[in-house]
Design a protein around this motif. Sequence first.
Motif, PDB file in Angstrom:
ATOM      1  N   GLU A   4      14.933 -35.051  22.323  1.00 15.14           N
ATOM      2  CA  GLU A   4      15.536 -35.696  21.158  1.00 15.14           C
ATOM      3  C   GLU A   4      15.178 -34.953  19.886  1.00 15.14           C
ATOM      4  O   GLU A   4      14.089 -34.406  19.731  1.00 15.14           O
ATOM      5  N   ASN A   5      16.124 -34.944  18.911  1.00 15.47           N
ATOM      6  CA  ASN A   5      15.901 -34.320  17.617  1.00 15.47           C
ATOM      7  C   ASN A   5      14.801 -35.077  16.869  1.00 15.47           C
ATOM      8  O   ASN A   5      14.869 -36.292  16.706  1.00 15.47           O
ATOM      9  N   LYS A   6      13.767 -34.392  16.406  1.00 12.04           N
ATOM     10  CA  LYS A   6      12.618 -35.053  15.783  1.00 12.04           C
ATOM     11  C   LYS A   6      12.615 -34.960  14.257  1.00 12.04           C
ATOM     12  O   LYS A   6      11.678 -35.401  13.614  1.00 12.04           O
ATOM     13  N   SER A   7      13.636 -34.389  13.635  1.00  4.69           N
ATOM     14  CA  SER A   7      13.650 -34.260  12.184  1.00  4.69           C
ATOM     15  C   SER A   7      13.918 -35.620  11.528  1.00  4.69           C
ATOM     16  O   SER A   7      14.662 -36.442  12.047  1.00  4.69           O
ATOM     17  N   VAL A   8      13.259 -35.859  10.400  1.00  9.73           N
ATOM     18  CA  VAL A   8      13.399 -37.133   9.677  1.00  9.73           C
ATOM     19  C   VAL A   8      14.373 -36.947   8.513  1.00  9.73           C
ATOM     20  O   VAL A   8      14.186 -36.081   7.658  1.00  9.73           O
ATOM     21  N   GLY A   9      15.451 -37.769   8.485  1.00  9.57           N
ATOM     22  CA  GLY A   9      16.463 -37.662   7.441  1.00  9.57           C
ATOM     23  C   GLY A   9      16.258 -38.693   6.337  1.00  9.57           C
ATOM     24  O   GLY A   9      15.434 -39.605   6.458  1.00  9.57           O
ATOM     25  N   LYS A  10      17.033 -38.551   5.263  1.00  9.74           N
ATOM     26  CA  LYS A  10      16.914 -39.451   4.107  1.00  9.74           C
ATOM     27  C   LYS A  10      18.278 -39.947   3.687  1.00  9.74           C
ATOM     28  O   LYS A  10      19.305 -39.346   3.999  1.00  9.74           O
ATOM     29  N   ASP A  11      18.265 -41.078   2.915  1.00 10.41           N
ATOM     30  CA  ASP A  11      19.530 -41.580   2.375  1.00 10.41           C
ATOM     31  C   ASP A  11      19.786 -40.906   1.035  1.00 10.41           C
ATOM     32  O   ASP A  11      19.020 -40.034   0.599  1.00 10.41           O
ATOM     33  N   LEU A  12      20.849 -41.314   0.337  1.00 12.19           N
ATOM     34  CA  LEU A  12      21.234 -40.649  -0.917  1.00 12.19           C
ATOM     35  C   LEU A  12      20.214 -40.878  -2.031  1.00 12.19           C
ATOM     36  O   LEU A  12      20.197 -40.141  -3.029  1.00 12.19           O
ATOM     37  N   LYS A  13      19.351 -41.895  -1.867  1.00 10.61           N
ATOM     38  CA  LYS A  13      18.336 -42.181  -2.886  1.00 10.61           C
ATOM     39  C   LYS A  13      16.992 -41.527  -2.538  1.00 10.61           C
ATOM     40  O   LYS A  13      15.993 -41.751  -3.220  1.00 10.61           O
ATOM     41  N   GLY A  14      16.971 -40.774  -1.444  1.00  8.18           N
ATOM     42  CA  GLY A  14      15.753 -40.066  -1.079  1.00  8.18           C
ATOM     43  C   GLY A  14      14.816 -40.840  -0.190  1.00  8.18           C
ATOM     44  O   GLY A  14      13.716 -40.380   0.106  1.00  8.18           O
ATOM     45  N   ARG A  15      15.210 -42.045   0.265  1.00  4.23           N
ATOM     46  CA  ARG A  15      14.349 -42.823   1.143  1.00  4.23           C
ATOM     47  C   ARG A  15      14.495 -42.337   2.591  1.00  4.23           C
ATOM     48  O   ARG A  15      15.601 -42.038   3.023  1.00  4.23           O
ATOM     49  N   GLU A  16      13.356 -42.298   3.291  1.00  3.37           N
ATOM     50  CA  GLU A  16      13.377 -41.842   4.674  1.00  3.37           C
ATOM     51  C   GLU A  16      14.055 -42.871   5.570  1.00  3.37           C
ATOM     52  O   GLU A  16      13.796 -44.075   5.442  1.00  3.37           O
ATOM     53  N   LEU A  17      14.912 -42.379   6.475  1.00  2.22           N
ATOM     54  CA  LEU A  17      15.669 -43.262   7.357  1.00  2.22           C
ATOM     55  C   LEU A  17      15.141 -43.259   8.793  1.00  2.22           C
ATOM     56  O   LEU A  17      15.378 -44.220   9.533  1.00  2.22           O
ATOM     57  N   GLY A  18      14.464 -42.210   9.190  1.00  3.25           N
ATOM     58  CA  GLY A  18      13.979 -42.111  10.564  1.00  3.25           C
ATOM     59  C   GLY A  18      14.445 -40.818  11.209  1.00  3.25           C
ATOM     60  O   GLY A  18      15.222 -40.049  10.635  1.00  3.25           O
ATOM     61  N   LYS A  19      13.993 -40.604  12.398  1.00  6.46           N
ATOM     62  CA  LYS A  19      14.301 -39.364  13.113  1.00  6.46           C
ATOM     63  C   LYS A  19      15.788 -39.253  13.425  1.00  6.46           C
ATOM     64  O   LYS A  19      16.379 -40.164  13.997  1.00  6.46           O
ATOM     65  N   GLY A  20      16.371 -38.130  13.008  1.00  8.19           N
ATOM     66  CA  GLY A  20      17.762 -37.846  13.341  1.00  8.19           C
ATOM     67  C   GLY A  20      18.773 -38.636  12.535  1.00  8.19           C
ATOM     68  O   GLY A  20      19.969 -38.603  12.850  1.00  8.19           O
ATOM     69  N   LEU A  21      18.342 -39.363  11.493  1.00  6.20           N
ATOM     70  CA  LEU A  21      19.248 -40.194  10.688  1.00  6.20           C
ATOM     71  C   LEU A  21      19.442 -39.576   9.303  1.00  6.20           C
ATOM     72  O   LEU A  21      18.480 -39.122   8.672  1.00  6.20           O
ATOM     73  N   TYR A  22      20.689 -39.594   8.822  1.00  8.90           N
ATOM     74  CA  TYR A  22      21.032 -39.014   7.519  1.00  8.90           C
ATOM     75  C   TYR A  22      22.102 -39.891   6.865  1.00  8.90           C
ATOM     76  O   TYR A  22      22.812 -40.637   7.541  1.00  8.90           O
ATOM     77  N   GLN A  23      22.226 -39.753   5.542  1.00  9.95           N
ATOM     78  CA  GLN A  23      23.350 -40.396   4.852  1.00  9.95           C
ATOM     79  C   GLN A  23      24.191 -39.311   4.213  1.00  9.95           C
ATOM     80  O   GLN A  23      23.680 -38.446   3.498  1.00  9.95           O
ATOM     81  N   ARG A  24      25.487 -39.357   4.510  1.00 11.74           N
ATOM     82  CA  ARG A  24      26.402 -38.353   3.990  1.00 11.74           C
ATOM     83  C   ARG A  24      26.812 -38.690   2.560  1.00 11.74           C
ATOM     84  O   ARG A  24      26.589 -39.806   2.076  1.00 11.74           O
ATOM     85  N   LYS A  25      27.448 -37.742   1.874  1.00 10.64           N
ATOM     86  CA  LYS A  25      27.866 -37.934   0.485  1.00 10.64           C
ATOM     87  C   LYS A  25      28.925 -39.020   0.338  1.00 10.64           C
ATOM     88  O   LYS A  25      29.061 -39.637  -0.718  1.00 10.64           O
ATOM     89  N   ASP A  26      29.710 -39.262   1.408  1.00 13.79           N
ATOM     90  CA  ASP A  26      30.730 -40.310   1.342  1.00 13.79           C
ATOM     91  C   ASP A  26      30.163 -41.694   1.629  1.00 13.79           C
ATOM     92  O   ASP A  26      30.901 -42.682   1.704  1.00 13.79           O
ATOM     93  N   GLY A  27      28.818 -41.768   1.807  1.00 12.15           N
ATOM     94  CA  GLY A  27      28.164 -43.050   2.032  1.00 12.15           C
ATOM     95  C   GLY A  27      27.932 -43.388   3.484  1.00 12.15           C
ATOM     96  O   GLY A  27      27.163 -44.304   3.795  1.00 12.15           O
ATOM     97  N   ARG A  28      28.591 -42.717   4.374  1.00 18.61           N
ATOM     98  CA  ARG A  28      28.415 -43.001   5.797  1.00 18.61           C
ATOM     99  C   ARG A  28      27.060 -42.483   6.272  1.00 18.61           C
ATOM    100  O   ARG A  28      26.560 -41.473   5.796  1.00 18.61           O
ATOM    101  N   TYR A  29      26.502 -43.214   7.233  1.00 18.85           N
ATOM    102  CA  TYR A  29      25.268 -42.774   7.870  1.00 18.85           C
ATOM    103  C   TYR A  29      25.626 -41.975   9.137  1.00 18.85           C
ATOM    104  O   TYR A  29      26.623 -42.258   9.800  1.00 18.85           O
ATOM    105  N   GLU A  30      24.788 -41.006   9.405  1.00 19.79           N
ATOM    106  CA  GLU A  30      24.991 -40.162  10.597  1.00 19.79           C
ATOM    107  C   GLU A  30      23.707 -40.129  11.408  1.00 19.79           C
ATOM    108  O   GLU A  30      22.615 -40.000  10.856  1.00 19.79           O
ATOM    109  N   ALA A  31      23.865 -40.266  12.725  1.00 19.69           N
ATOM    110  CA  ALA A  31      22.718 -40.158  13.630  1.00 19.69           C
ATOM    111  C   ALA A  31      22.996 -39.024  14.608  1.00 19.69           C
ATOM    112  O   ALA A  31      24.064 -38.991  15.233  1.00 19.69           O
TER     113      ALA A  31
END
Length: 425
Positions: A4-31
């Motif tokens: 599993e991907n172990k990188s930790v992603g963040k939302d648009l405000k810079g808060r950590e979301l968890g491993k493999g989670l990101y927030q795109r510029k259009d507001g959608r979350y991506e895992a």
Amino acid sequence: MKGENKSVGKDLKGRELGKGLYQRKDGRYEARAKINGNDVSIYGFNLRELKKNFQELKEQAQNAVEYRRKNLTLNEWFEEWFRTYKLPVVKETSFFPMKRKFYSSFGASLGERTVASITNIDIQGVINRMSQEGRATSSMREALGRMRECMESAKNNQIISLNPCFEINVPWENTQVRRRFLSREEQNTFLAAMEHNWYKEMFYIMFLTGMRFGEVGGLMWKDIDFENKCLHINRSLSCQYEYGEKILRLTAPKTHNSYRKIPFFGEAEEMFQSQKNKVDLLKKTLGRRWRAAGEYEDLVFVTTMGSPVLRYHAEKEIKKVIKQINEQEAFDSVREQREPHYFEDLYPHAIRHTFCSRCFEADMQPKVVQSIMGHQHYSTTIDIYTHVTDEKYQEEIGKFGRAMEQVGQEVVKESAGMMQMGQLS
């Protein structure tokens, strides 16, 4: 979860979301994750729902991998491995022989077993059966090498954790393979018997160039340089049966070293000129019945109908000529009241060995011979060189023995003479 991907992603405000989670510029979350080499990804605006669906998707992917790992048979994996790793890099003419050797050994015995269930003792069992069937050691080693390579790839692709193909006992040959070489006398006898044969020039050229038979069949007139008195090896003629159908192909030579220039030795130029005249006359005589067409139109050596010459034709003519030689020898031996000395069986590749032998008898350097022969490995050339030097060694020993016999005879004569003189006195 493994892979599993172990990188930790963040939302648009810079808060950590968890491993493999990101927030795109259009507001959608991506895992995103990689499960045993396979990419798994999902998008959504609801983070809680996304996480739940992502976990389910990862479990499904892992279960699919586990199911494949548990149920994939050896024959299924071999086909996938061969298609992915071998087809892009091996010669087209090698596809069927490689697969045939696998399916006649490990594929036949273990092909329906799952890859994960095959153990070291299963591999040894196949080798033992091959040995009991009288299969050549070289065939066993080649089959094991292919199986080991296939299973190592299964290990690298996480289908198995250990490769069961190591520490396998393969019997060694008890006797060294004997290469067939013709003596000068045998070579002259053979060529004399070929004098009125359609393939006379072809066999002369084989003895004068050491070409592999596929190279002989693929030789074209554009490869013959009469001005610089040499020929160039640029291709090989291949013939094999695929799904019951005979397939002819003009392919690249055996190895990169096989692309080479061979100078005219002996009567080579004369034989090529004779062959050119003979083929031109045949072509004119046959007219529309001339069979060579397209890419085969320019071939140097052809059958009496203009078709490409195959190993089958050469072997057939060799057998016919040897039969003729031995029938004459049987007659002569009876007439001369002596034991017959029959001509041993011969195969086309032995003519190549014979040419190499003649080169060493002429004291040519091994590296030069390797270049002319197109051997990829220097050791192949040296093996033949060793054979020739061994024969020369035996000849030299024989000379010494004959010389000592002559000395002994002279001593006996001298002693007898002295005894006779003593009796007279």
